[in-house]
Design a protein around this motif. Structure first.
Motif, PDB file in Angstrom:
ATOM      1  N   UNK A  39       0.899  -0.974   0.020  1.00  0.00           N
ATOM      2  CA  UNK A  39       0.127  -0.274  -0.114  1.00  0.00           C
ATOM      3  C   UNK A  39       0.673   1.187   0.079  1.00  0.00           C
ATOM      4  N   UNK A  40      -0.245   2.426  -0.727  1.00  0.00           N
ATOM      5  CA  UNK A  40       0.659   3.515  -0.420  1.00  0.00           C
ATOM      6  C   UNK A  40      -0.084   5.045   0.877  1.00  0.00           C
ATOM      7  N   UNK A  41       0.842   5.564   1.850  1.00  0.00           N
ATOM      8  CA  UNK A  41       0.385   6.047   2.552  1.00  0.00           C
ATOM      9  C   UNK A  41       0.760   7.513   2.204  1.00  0.00           C
ATOM     10  N   UNK A  42      -0.530   8.461   1.979  1.00  0.00           N
ATOM     11  CA  UNK A  42      -0.675  10.234   2.108  1.00  0.00           C
ATOM     12  C   UNK A  42      -0.303  10.450   3.519  1.00  0.00           C
ATOM     13  N   UNK A  43       0.768  10.318   4.393  1.00  0.00           N
ATOM     14  CA  UNK A  43       0.762  10.742   5.332  1.00  0.00           C
ATOM     15  C   UNK A  43       1.244  11.799   5.484  1.00  0.00           C
ATOM     16  N   UNK A  44      -0.383  13.232   6.250  1.00  0.00           N
ATOM     17  CA  UNK A  44      -0.952  14.572   6.103  1.00  0.00           C
ATOM     18  C   UNK A  44      -1.559  15.131   4.760  1.00  0.00           C
ATOM     19  N   UNK A  90       2.058  12.026  13.658  1.00  0.00           N
ATOM     20  CA  UNK A  90       3.307  12.173  14.801  1.00  0.00           C
ATOM     21  C   UNK A  90       3.530  10.726  15.609  1.00  0.00           C
ATOM     22  N   UNK A  91       2.083  10.325  15.404  1.00  0.00           N
ATOM     23  CA  UNK A  91       2.001   8.805  16.896  1.00  0.00           C
ATOM     24  C   UNK A  91       1.682   7.330  15.286  1.00  0.00           C
ATOM     25  N   UNK A  92       1.175   7.769  14.173  1.00  0.00           N
ATOM     26  CA  UNK A  92       0.119   7.459  14.019  1.00  0.00           C
ATOM     27  C   UNK A  92       1.103   5.950  13.488  1.00  0.00           C
ATOM     28  N   UNK A  93       0.893   5.031  12.918  1.00  0.00           N
ATOM     29  CA  UNK A  93       1.882   3.118  12.675  1.00  0.00           C
ATOM     30  C   UNK A  93      -0.005   2.772  12.088  1.00  0.00           C
ATOM     31  N   UNK A  94       0.978   2.187  10.960  1.00  0.00           N
ATOM     32  CA  UNK A  94       0.239   1.642   9.846  1.00  0.00           C
ATOM     33  C   UNK A  94      -0.068  -0.031  10.427  1.00  0.00           C
ATOM     34  N   UNK A 111       7.849  17.800  15.720  1.00  0.00           N
ATOM     35  CA  UNK A 111       9.401  17.589  15.947  1.00  0.00           C
ATOM     36  C   UNK A 111      10.318  16.592  16.228  1.00  0.00           C
ATOM     37  N   UNK A 112      10.921  16.998  17.095  1.00  0.00           N
ATOM     38  CA  UNK A 112      12.003  14.825  17.223  1.00  0.00           C
ATOM     39  C   UNK A 112      12.177  14.760  16.230  1.00  0.00           C
ATOM     40  N   UNK A 120       9.256   5.960  11.179  1.00  0.00           N
ATOM     41  CA  UNK A 120       8.901   5.588  10.136  1.00  0.00           C
ATOM     42  C   UNK A 120       9.503   4.871   9.073  1.00  0.00           C
ATOM     43  N   UNK A 121      10.754   5.029   8.843  1.00  0.00           N
ATOM     44  CA  UNK A 121      11.305   4.320   8.132  1.00  0.00           C
ATOM     45  C   UNK A 121      10.883   2.664   8.168  1.00  0.00           C
ATOM     46  N   UNK A 122      10.673   2.569   9.896  1.00  0.00           N
ATOM     47  CA  UNK A 122      11.073   1.042  10.234  1.00  0.00           C
ATOM     48  C   UNK A 122       9.341   0.171  10.216  1.00  0.00           C
ATOM     49  N   UNK A 123       8.420   1.326  10.164  1.00  0.00           N
ATOM     50  CA  UNK A 123       7.243   0.549   9.612  1.00  0.00           C
ATOM     51  C   UNK A 123       7.437  -0.080   8.109  1.00  0.00           C
ATOM     52  N   UNK A 124       8.085   0.175   7.405  1.00  0.00           N
ATOM     53  CA  UNK A 124       8.337   0.239   5.741  1.00  0.00           C
ATOM     54  C   UNK A 124       8.162  -1.344   5.358  1.00  0.00           C
TER      55      UNK A 124
END
Length: 257
Positions: A39-44, A90-94, A111-112, A120-124
Motif C-alpha cells: 500500500x501507499x500512505x499519504x501522510x498528512x 506524529x504517533x500514527x502506525x500503519x 518536532x523530534x 516511520x522508516x521502520x514501518x515500511x
C-alpha cells in the motif's frame, strides 16, 4: 495537515494557492525510486490534493491510504483515497507495512525528527520508501517577518512555529536507514495580485503563520497582519500589474530501506 495544535484547518483558505503547493509534491513523486508491492500512505494528506497524482503514477491497483488529524480536511478528501484515517501523524502506525510513505509539506509541523523519521522508516516493507517534502523558508523575509513583528509589537515569541533541520542533519539521520536522496529546490512563484493584502502575506498566513495568529486576540491579529502587509511590500515589491515574484525554498528527501 496534522492539526495537532487543535486549530481547525480551512481547506478553502489553504487551497487558495493549490497549484503552487502541488508542484513540489509532483516533483517529489517524479523522483521516487522503484517500489515493492504494498500500500501507499499519504501522510498528512490534507484534502487529498496529491491523491490523483499518486494513483496515476503508481497505479490504480495499489491501496491508497490518506492519514490526517483534521476532520475538515479529511471531509474534503473523501472519495479520493481507498481509506482515510484520522490520526495524529506524529504517533500514527500503519496496520500493514507500506511500500511508500509519502509526506508533502506536513512533517515540518512536528518536532523530534531524529526519532520520527527512523520510526516511520521502520514501518515500511523491505525495499519500501519514505519520501518527504518540507518548506525550508524560515530564514526568508516571508517567514522571518511574522516572528520579528510579533516580537517587536507585542513581545510574542511562539514556540510552535513549524521548522526543519539543516540538510546535513537529515543526511546524518537517514544515511543509516538505507539508500538516501536529498536535495533542495527554490521555486520562483508568481503570486497573483490581491485586493486583500500583500500576496506573500496571504500565502503564508494559511500555513506558517497559523500558530502565531491563533495566539493573538482579534485586535492584535489585525494589527500584525497590517504591519506584515507593509513589511512584505518592501521585501517582495509588486510588479506593475500587482503580481509578486516570490522565491520559495523546499527540502526533499527519499530513503529506501
Amino acid at each position: 495537515m496534522n492539526g495537532a495544535d487543535g486549530m481547525i484547518w480551512d481547506p478553502g483558505i489553504y487551497g487558495r494557492f493549490r497549484g503552487l503547493r502541488l508542484r513540489p509534491a509532483l516533483d517529489l513523486l517524479r523522483s521516487l525510486p522503484s517500489l515493492p508491492e504494498g500500500p501507499v500512505v499519504d501522510l498528512g494528506c490534507g484534502a487529498g490534493a496529491v491523491s490523483e497524482a499518486l494513483r496515476a503514477t503508481l497505479g490504480k491497483d495499489r491501496q491508497l491510504v490518506g492519514v490526517d488529524a483534521s476532520a475538515e480536511m479529511l471531509a474534503d478528501a473523501r472519495g479520493r483515497n481507498d481509506d482515510l484515517v484520522q490520526a495524529d501523524i506524529a504517533t500514527w502506525q500503519p496496520e500493514t507495512p507500506p511500500a511508500l510513505i509519502f509526506s508533502n509539506a506536513a512533517l515540518q509541523w512536528l518536532g523530534d525528527h531524529e526519532v520520527l523519521l527512523p520510526r516511520l522508516a521502520a514501518t515500511l516493507t523491505p525495499g519500501g520508501v519514505l519520501a518527504v517534502q518540507m518548506p525550508h523558508q524560515n530564514d526568508a523575509p516571508s517567514h522571518r517577518t511574522w516572528l520579528h513583528l510579533a516580537h517587536q509589537l507585542f513581545g510574542v515569541e511562539p514556540d510552535d512555529v513549524p521548522g526543519i533541520l539543516e540538510p546535513a542533519a537529515y543526511h546524518h539521520i537517514l544515511a543509516p536507514l538505507g539508500e538516501v536522496q536529498l536535495w533542495e529546490t527554490t521555486y520562483f512563484q508568481v503570486l497573483a495580485p490581491s485586493d486583500d493584502g500583500h500576496p506573500v502575506r496571504r500565502f503564508t498566513e494559511a500555513t506558517f503563520a497559523r500558530p502565531l495568529l491563533r495566539s493573538l486576540d482579534p485586535e492584535r491579529r489585525a494589527a500584525l497582519i497590517a504591519a506584515c502587509d507593509a513589511a512584505m511590500a518592501g521585501a517582495y515589491p509588486a510588479s506593475e500589474d500587482g503580481s509578486v515574484l516570490f522565491p520559495f525554498q523546499r527540502l526533499f528527501f527519499t530513503v529506501r530501506v
